[in-house]
Design an enzyme around this catalytic site. Structure first.
Site, short mmCIF file in Angstrom:
data_model
loop_
_atom_site.label_atom_id
_atom_site.label_comp_id
_atom_site.label_asym_id
_atom_site.label_seq_id
_atom_site.Cartn_x
_atom_site.Cartn_y
_atom_site.Cartn_z
N GLY A 74 0.84 -1.20 0.00
CA GLY A 74 0.00 0.00 0.00
C GLY A 74 0.87 1.24 0.00
O GLY A 74 1.99 1.24 0.52
N GLN A 79 3.08 10.00 0.96
CA GLN A 79 4.39 9.39 1.16
C GLN A 79 5.38 9.73 0.05
O GLN A 79 6.59 9.60 0.24
CB GLN A 79 4.26 7.87 1.27
CG GLN A 79 3.56 7.41 2.54
CD GLN A 79 3.37 5.91 2.54
OE1 GLN A 79 2.34 5.41 2.08
NE2 GLN A 79 4.35 5.17 3.05
N CYS A 122 5.72 -0.14 7.37
CA CYS A 122 5.45 1.00 6.50
C CYS A 122 6.66 1.29 5.63
O CYS A 122 7.80 1.25 6.10
CB CYS A 122 5.12 2.23 7.36
SG CYS A 122 4.69 3.72 6.43
N LEU A 123 6.40 1.59 4.36
CA LEU A 123 7.50 1.93 3.45
C LEU A 123 8.21 3.21 3.86
O LEU A 123 9.35 3.44 3.45
CB LEU A 123 6.97 2.06 2.02
CG LEU A 123 6.41 0.77 1.40
CD1 LEU A 123 5.90 1.04 -0.02
CD2 LEU A 123 7.46 -0.33 1.39
N HIS A 164 -4.54 2.20 7.58
CA HIS A 164 -3.14 2.63 7.65
C HIS A 164 -2.83 3.70 6.61
O HIS A 164 -2.25 4.74 6.92
CB HIS A 164 -2.25 1.39 7.44
CG HIS A 164 -0.78 1.66 7.37
ND1 HIS A 164 0.10 1.19 8.32
CD2 HIS A 164 -0.02 2.35 6.47
CE1 HIS A 164 1.33 1.58 8.01
NE2 HIS A 164 1.28 2.28 6.89
N GLU A 165 -3.24 3.44 5.36
CA GLU A 165 -2.95 4.40 4.29
C GLU A 165 -3.75 5.68 4.43
O GLU A 165 -3.26 6.77 4.12
CB GLU A 165 -3.19 3.75 2.92
CG GLU A 165 -2.37 2.51 2.63
CD GLU A 165 -0.87 2.72 2.77
OE1 GLU A 165 -0.40 3.87 2.64
OE2 GLU A 165 -0.15 1.73 3.02
N HIS A 168 -2.13 8.26 6.58
CA HIS A 168 -1.11 9.07 5.90
C HIS A 168 -1.71 10.36 5.34
O HIS A 168 -1.05 11.41 5.33
CB HIS A 168 -0.47 8.29 4.77
CG HIS A 168 0.61 7.33 5.21
ND1 HIS A 168 1.77 7.75 5.82
CD2 HIS A 168 0.70 5.98 5.10
CE1 HIS A 168 2.54 6.71 6.09
NE2 HIS A 168 1.91 5.62 5.66
#
Length: 202
Positions: A74, A79, A122-123, A164-165, A168
């Site tokens: 995701g 991000q 997380c990325l 989660h996304e 952001h």
């Protein structure tokens, strides 16, 4: 007959133009830079998308390529330093025929009564994996890559990934929700992140 064939070709060409599907190439070139914890761009709130146009679809393609390259499931536009309410998700990156999920202007309209604690990563915080408590089920409304209004009920990994996304888009990272302070500080220090970059969500 010729007119009908031309119309069919034009329709298929338009569908290809609107598609955001890209090759699921792991470790391929990433067109966008994914920002990491400590970068202030991650703390800015995203703005709603007024119109789903070719530019938004190209953003989705670039986000997907960057996500696949980083072996993620995701990615939020925030991000990559683009403050638009756009998410891409693909829980089945190993299967080329499975299309990704694109959520534009997502809104959670309902949450289930039960919550659970599961490990997240997380990325934007590579290497750090910690438990986060979230609702087990959410209902979300959004627009897809064609600008069509959609509604979806999601649980399990998809439900957690959407939450989660979406965090952001509001400048929130999953570490802000971690309740085990000792584990949080230990993991961040171990992977070279500054614990002071965390903004705890009360």
């Amino acid at each position: 007959m010729a007119g009908a064939s031309f119309a069919g070709l034009a329709h298929r060409a338009a569908r290809r133009e609107a598609s955001v599907t890209v090759e699921k190439q792991v470790d391929g070139p990433a067109p966008l830079t994914i920002h990491h914890l400590g970068d202030q761009v991650l703390r800015q709130s995203a703005r709603r998308v007024s119109r789903v146009d070719p530019g938004i679809r190209q953003l989705c393609r670039d986000m997907l390529r960057s996500m696949y390259s980083a072996r993620g499931i995701g990615l939020a536009a925030t991000q990559v330093g683009v403050h638009k309410q756009v998410l891409v998700i693909d829980l089945d990156s190993e299967t080329p025929s499975t299309p990704p999920l694109v959520l534009i202007n997502p809104e959670i309209t309902a949450t289930g009564a039960s919550v659970d604690s599961r490990e997240e990563g997380c990325l934007s915080i590579p290497g750090v994996y910690l438990n986060v408590v979230r609702p087990t089920v959410v209902e979300v409304k959004f627009m897809d890559e064609l600008g069509r209004k959609q509604r979806r009920k999601a649980d399990g990994l998809l439900g957690r990934c959407i939450q989660h996304e979406m965090d952001h888009l509001n400048g929130i990272l999953f570490v802000d929700r971690v309740q085990d302070g000792e584990a949080l500080q230990r993991e961040l220090n171990h992977h070279g992140f500054v614990p002071g970059a965390v903004h705890a969500v009360v």
